[in-house]
Design a protein around this motif. Structure first.
Motif, PDB file in Angstrom:
ATOM      1  N   ALA A 259     -15.052  17.839   6.151  1.00  0.00           N
ATOM      2  CA  ALA A 259     -15.369  18.809   7.197  1.00  0.00           C
ATOM      3  C   ALA A 259     -14.582  18.444   8.449  1.00  0.00           C
ATOM      4  O   ALA A 259     -14.073  17.326   8.576  1.00  0.00           O
ATOM      5  N   GLU A 260     -14.499  19.398   9.364  1.00  0.00           N
ATOM      6  CA  GLU A 260     -13.926  19.087  10.670  1.00  0.00           C
ATOM      7  C   GLU A 260     -14.816  18.058  11.381  1.00  0.00           C
ATOM      8  O   GLU A 260     -16.044  18.108  11.279  1.00  0.00           O
ATOM      9  N   GLY A 261     -14.168  17.143  12.071  1.00  0.00           N
ATOM     10  CA  GLY A 261     -14.930  16.160  12.824  1.00  0.00           C
ATOM     11  C   GLY A 261     -15.675  16.805  13.984  1.00  0.00           C
ATOM     12  O   GLY A 261     -15.213  17.790  14.563  1.00  0.00           O
ATOM     13  N   ALA A 275      -9.321  16.443  11.866  1.00  0.00           N
ATOM     14  CA  ALA A 275      -9.242  16.763  13.296  1.00  0.00           C
ATOM     15  C   ALA A 275      -9.214  18.272  13.492  1.00  0.00           C
ATOM     16  O   ALA A 275      -8.383  18.955  12.900  1.00  0.00           O
ATOM     17  N   PRO A 276     -10.114  18.832  14.299  1.00  0.00           N
ATOM     18  CA  PRO A 276     -10.110  20.276  14.530  1.00  0.00           C
ATOM     19  C   PRO A 276      -8.863  20.705  15.304  1.00  0.00           C
ATOM     20  O   PRO A 276      -8.334  19.947  16.128  1.00  0.00           O
ATOM     21  N   GLU A 300       0.392  15.127  22.641  1.00  0.00           N
ATOM     22  CA  GLU A 300       1.340  14.032  22.444  1.00  0.00           C
ATOM     23  C   GLU A 300       2.309  14.445  21.350  1.00  0.00           C
ATOM     24  O   GLU A 300       1.912  15.034  20.348  1.00  0.00           O
ATOM     25  N   ASN A 301       3.573  14.163  21.567  1.00  0.00           N
ATOM     26  CA  ASN A 301       4.625  14.604  20.643  1.00  0.00           C
ATOM     27  C   ASN A 301       4.574  16.122  20.456  1.00  0.00           C
ATOM     28  O   ASN A 301       4.818  16.638  19.370  1.00  0.00           O
ATOM     29  N   PHE A 302       4.202  16.823  21.560  1.00  0.00           N
ATOM     30  CA  PHE A 302       4.097  18.284  21.586  1.00  0.00           C
ATOM     31  C   PHE A 302       2.974  18.794  20.683  1.00  0.00           C
ATOM     32  O   PHE A 302       2.957  19.977  20.327  1.00  0.00           O
ATOM     33  N   CYS A 303       2.034  17.937  20.303  1.00  0.00           N
ATOM     34  CA  CYS A 303       1.003  18.318  19.343  1.00  0.00           C
ATOM     35  C   CYS A 303      -0.403  18.006  19.864  1.00  0.00           C
ATOM     36  O   CYS A 303      -0.626  16.997  20.530  1.00  0.00           O
ATOM     37  N   ARG A 304      -1.326  18.869  19.538  1.00  0.00           N
ATOM     38  CA  ARG A 304      -2.749  18.613  19.694  1.00  0.00           C
ATOM     39  C   ARG A 304      -3.474  19.400  18.614  1.00  0.00           C
ATOM     40  O   ARG A 304      -3.478  20.624  18.700  1.00  0.00           O
ATOM     41  N   PRO A 305      -4.016  18.731  17.604  1.00  0.00           N
ATOM     42  CA  PRO A 305      -4.210  17.288  17.481  1.00  0.00           C
ATOM     43  C   PRO A 305      -2.908  16.543  17.208  1.00  0.00           C
ATOM     44  O   PRO A 305      -1.972  17.095  16.628  1.00  0.00           O
TER      45      PRO A 305
END
Length: 391
Positions: A259-261, A275-276, A300-305
Motif C-alpha cells: 500500500a502507499e505509505g 511512496a505516494p 531532489e534530482n527534479f523528483c518528488r518522491p
C-alpha cells in the motif's frame, strides 16, 4: 542508422488539437521527428506499415480502436517498438497504464488535463516527454543494431492523417532480444565496475528506488521474493493516483501486502510501503519503532518522491542492516543516498545495463563503485532472497 539521426515518433490521439500540440512540443527538439500523427489505433497500425517508427505515444481512450487494443497489435508488427502510454490522471487510466506495462508498453506519461495546462503550465510535461522519447529511442536502436526498414518508395515522410480500413497484414516481427536492451543515460565515464562486499549482517529492511521502466522491474523482482520478514520500502518516480494503483498491482503480482505509505505509520515486517506521488517518504526512529514520515520538501534530482531522501533515512535508522536496490531509470537519483548507505555499512545492489530500460540510476551507483552486485533482472530476486534470509 546513425545515432545522430532524429528519433522517429508516431503520435496517436483522437484529439487533433492534442496531436498538434504534442507534435509541436516534440519537433521543437531538433533530435526528434514526428513521422506520423493519427487519431486511433487502427490508423496507427496502417501508418506503421508505411513509416519507420521507433517510439509511439499512444493515447488510451480513442474511438474505433483504443490504446489497449492497439498495443499488442503494434508490438506484433514490430516487437522492438517502444510504446509510451499517455493518459489523464484518473484511477481508471492509471490502472489501464499499469496493465499496459505488463502487456509490453515501455513506459507511460500522464497528460495534462486540459490544453490550457498543456500550453501554459506544461513545461514539465514537455521535458518529461522529450526525455522519455529520447531514452526509449536509444533502447530501440540498441535492440535493433541501428537498423530500420525504410518507408516504401514514394511514401511521404510524414503522415498527418490516414484513412481507417481493414487491419494490415502483420509483417515479420523484428527479433526481440531475450533481455531488454538499454537506453544509456551517461552519468560517469565508462570503465570497469568495482564491487564491494555486502554487509555481513542480515538486513532489517529492503529499500528500492526506480524510475523509467521501474514498474515492470518491480513486478519481476517482487514476484520472486518469498517469505521475507523484512519490510520493503519503494520509491518509484510516479505521480499521485498512479502510485495508488502501482501498490495494488504489486500486491496482486507479488502476494505481499502492499500500500502507499501513510504519515506516522509504524513500519511492520512482511509488508511493502510505496511512496505516494508528490511526497518524499522517509523513516524516523521512535524508540525501537520505525515510523514512516511523508513530506513535501523541495524535489531532489527534479523528483518528488525522490529515492535519495528515503535511502538517507533508512541508513540513519538501520545503519549496516540496510539492503538497497536501484532499478532502471533516468538520471542519478539514489546515488547520494546509496553512498550514505554504504558509508554506514549497508549494501547496495543495482540492475545491470543489458536488462535496464534506461541505465541511468543503476548505472550511476554501479560506476561509482558502491555496489555489492550488478545483476540482470532475473537474478536480482534470488540474490536479494539469499542476503535477506541468512541469519
Amino acid at each position: 542508422m546513425a545515432s545522430s539521426d532524429p528519433v522517429r515518433v508516431m503520435v496517436v490521439d483522437d484529439s487533433a488539437v492534442v496531436r498538434g500540440l504534442i507534435t509541436r512540443m516534440l519537433e521543437e527538439d531538433p533530435g526528434i521527428s514526428v513521422v506520423a500523427s493519427v487519431g486511433n489505433g487502427q490508423m496507427a497500425l496502417n501508418a506503421l506499415e508505411r513509416h519507420s517508427v521507433e517510439v509511439v505515444l499512444l493515447d488510451i481512450e480513442m474511438p474505433i480502436m483504443d490504446g489497449m487494443t492497439a498495443l499488442p497489435k503494434l508490438l506484433q508488427v514490430n516487437r522492438n517498438l517502444q510504446i509510451i502510454m499517455a493518459s489523464t490522471l484518473t484511477l481508471k487510466n492509471a490502472d489501464i497504464s499499469m496493465r499496459a506495462l505488463e502487456a509490453g508498453a515501455a513506459d507511460y506519461i500522464p497528460k495534462p488535463t486540459s490544453t490550457r495546462e498543456m500550453t501554459g503550465g506544461g513545461m514539465d510535461f514537455k521535458q518529461e516527454l522529450i526525455g522519455k522519447v529520447k531514452a526509449l529511442a536509444q533502447r530501440y536502436r540498441t535492440a535493433t543494431g541501428g537498423n530500420r526498414a525504410a518507408p516504401s518508395a514514394g511514401q511521404p515522410v510524414a503522415e498527418r492523417s490516414a484513412p481507417s480500413g481493414a487491419a494490415p497484414a502483420a509483417r515479420p516481427a523484428a527479433p526481440r532480444p531475450t533481455t531488454a536492451a538499454p537506453g544509456k543515460v551517461a552519468i560517469h565515464p565508462p570503465g570497469p565496475i568495482s564491487l564491494r562486499q555486502p554487509s555481513s549482517d542480515a538486513p532489517d529492511v529492503l529499500a528500492i528506488g526506480s524510475s523509467t521502466g521501474g514498474p515492470q522491474a518491480l513486478f519481476a523482482v517482487l514476484s520472486g521474493l518469498k517469505g521475507l520478514r523484512q519490510p520493503i520500502l519503494i520509491t518509484q518516480h510516479m505521480p499521485a493516483t498512479f502510485t495508488t494503483i502501482l501498490a495494488e498491482h504489486i500486491s496482486r503480482i507479488s502476494g505481499i501486502p502492499a500500500a502507499e505509505g501513510k504519515d506516522g505509520e509504524k513500519i511492520q515486517g512482511g509488508r511493502i510501503y510505496v511512496a505516494p506521488g508528490d511526497y518524499h517518504m522517509v523513516v524516523e526512529s521512535k524508540g525501537t519503532d520505525k515510523i514512516l514520515r511523508l513530506n513535501q520538501n523541495p524535489p531532489e534530482n527534479f523528483c518528488r518522491p525522490s529515492v535519495d531522501p528515503m535511502f538517507r533515512s533508512v541508513s540513519a535508522a538501520w545503519g549496516r542492516r540496510v539492503l538497497s536496490l536501484v532499478l532502471t531509470g533516468m538520471g542519478h537519483d539514489g546515488l547520494k543516498g546509496g553512498q550514505a548507505i554504504v558509508a554506514a555499512g549497508g549494501t547496495v545492489v543495482a540492475q545491470d545495463e543489458a536488462t535496464s530500460v534506461v541505465w541511468g540510476m543503476p548505472g550511476a551507483v554501479a560506476t561509482a563503485g558502491i555496489c555489492s552486485a550488478v545483476l540482470p533482472l532475473p537474478e536480482i530476486a534470488p540474490y536479494i532472497q539469499k542476503l535477506a534470509m541468512r541469519r
